[in-house]
Design a protein around this motif. Structure first.
Motif, PDB file in Angstrom:
ATOM      1  N   ALA A 184      47.274  71.649  42.729  1.00  0.00           N
ATOM      2  CA  ALA A 184      48.538  72.072  42.117  1.00  0.00           C
ATOM      3  C   ALA A 184      48.232  72.610  40.723  1.00  0.00           C
ATOM      4  N   CYS A 185      49.272  73.094  40.044  1.00  0.00           N
ATOM      5  CA  CYS A 185      49.014  73.720  38.748  1.00  0.00           C
ATOM      6  C   CYS A 185      49.685  73.016  37.570  1.00  0.00           C
ATOM      7  N   GLY A 186      50.809  72.357  37.776  1.00  0.00           N
ATOM      8  CA  GLY A 186      51.488  71.678  36.685  1.00  0.00           C
ATOM      9  C   GLY A 186      52.665  72.441  36.109  1.00  0.00           C
ATOM     10  N   CYS A 187      53.024  73.582  36.705  1.00  0.00           N
ATOM     11  CA  CYS A 187      54.209  74.318  36.257  1.00  0.00           C
ATOM     12  C   CYS A 187      54.974  74.785  37.490  1.00  0.00           C
ATOM     13  N   THR A 188      56.083  75.450  37.275  1.00  0.00           N
ATOM     14  CA  THR A 188      56.817  76.069  38.376  1.00  0.00           C
ATOM     15  C   THR A 188      56.613  77.572  38.248  1.00  0.00           C
ATOM     16  N   PRO A 189      55.669  78.138  39.033  1.00  0.00           N
ATOM     17  CA  PRO A 189      55.387  79.566  38.915  1.00  0.00           C
ATOM     18  C   PRO A 189      56.582  80.420  39.321  1.00  0.00           C
ATOM     19  N   GLU A 190      56.568  81.658  38.848  1.00  0.00           N
ATOM     20  CA  GLU A 190      57.609  82.610  39.223  1.00  0.00           C
ATOM     21  C   GLU A 190      57.525  82.878  40.721  1.00  0.00           C
ATOM     22  N   PRO A 191      58.659  83.135  41.368  1.00  0.00           N
ATOM     23  CA  PRO A 191      58.605  83.469  42.791  1.00  0.00           C
ATOM     24  C   PRO A 191      57.910  84.809  43.015  1.00  0.00           C
ATOM     25  N   VAL A 192      57.283  84.949  44.158  1.00  0.00           N
ATOM     26  CA  VAL A 192      56.651  86.222  44.519  1.00  0.00           C
ATOM     27  C   VAL A 192      57.757  87.198  44.894  1.00  0.00           C
ATOM     28  N   PRO A 193      57.758  88.402  44.303  1.00  0.00           N
ATOM     29  CA  PRO A 193      58.788  89.389  44.673  1.00  0.00           C
ATOM     30  C   PRO A 193      58.728  89.703  46.168  1.00  0.00           C
ATOM     31  N   GLU A 194      59.888  89.900  46.768  1.00  0.00           N
ATOM     32  CA  GLU A 194      59.979  90.159  48.207  1.00  0.00           C
ATOM     33  C   GLU A 194      59.100  91.331  48.634  1.00  0.00           C
ATOM     34  N   THR A 195      59.022  92.380  47.831  1.00  0.00           N
ATOM     35  CA  THR A 195      58.203  93.538  48.195  1.00  0.00           C
ATOM     36  C   THR A 195      56.735  93.161  48.273  1.00  0.00           C
ATOM     37  N   ASP A 196      56.272  92.265  47.406  1.00  0.00           N
ATOM     38  CA  ASP A 196      54.883  91.809  47.454  1.00  0.00           C
ATOM     39  C   ASP A 196      54.622  91.007  48.720  1.00  0.00           C
ATOM     40  N   LEU A 197      55.607  90.210  49.141  1.00  0.00           N
ATOM     41  CA  LEU A 197      55.445  89.423  50.365  1.00  0.00           C
ATOM     42  C   LEU A 197      55.287  90.332  51.576  1.00  0.00           C
TER      43      LEU A 197
END
Length: 94
Positions: A68-81
Motif C-alpha cells: 500500500a502507499c499511505g494516501c488516497t491516490p487520485e482516481p484513474v481517468p476513465e479514458t486512461d482505463l
C-alpha cells in the motif's frame, strides 16, 4: 540481476528509498504538477497504485505500508482505463 532491473538500470531510474535500480514508477502530485517516484522490488507499490497519481504527502515507498502507499491516490481517468484495457500485453522474450 532480473530483466526488470536491467531495463531500469539502463534507463537510469533508481529507487527513491534505497537507490537500487527501480522496477516500478508512479507519480506524486506537487504544486507545479507531478514528479516521478521510483521503487525497487523491495520498495514497490502495487501495480494498481503505480497507475495513479499520489498525494504530495504520500509516504510511499515506506516499507511499513507496502504494497500500500499511505494516501488516497487520485482516481484513474476513465479514458486512461479504456486505453489500458485495449493496450497490448508485453511479454519478456525467453
Amino acid at each position: 540481476m532480473s530483466d526488470l532491473e536491467l531495463v531500469a538500470q539502463s534507463a537510469g531510474a533508481v529507487c527513491s528509498a534505497c537507490s537500487v535500480p527501480a522496477v516500478v514508477q508512479w507519480q506524486r502530485r506537487t504544486t507545479d504538477g507531478t514528479v516521478p517516484v521510483f521503487g525497487c522490488g523491495r520498495h514497490a507499490v502495487s501495480i494498481d497504485l503505480a497507475a495513479r497519481v499520489h498525494a504530495a504527502s504520500c509516504p510511499a515507498p515506506d516499507e511499513a505500508l507496502l504494497p500500500a502507499c499511505g494516501c488516497t491516490p487520485e482516481p484513474v481517468p476513465e479514458t486512461d482505463l479504456m486505453a489500458l484495457a485495449q493496450a497490448p500485453v508485453f511479454t519478456w522474450p525467453t
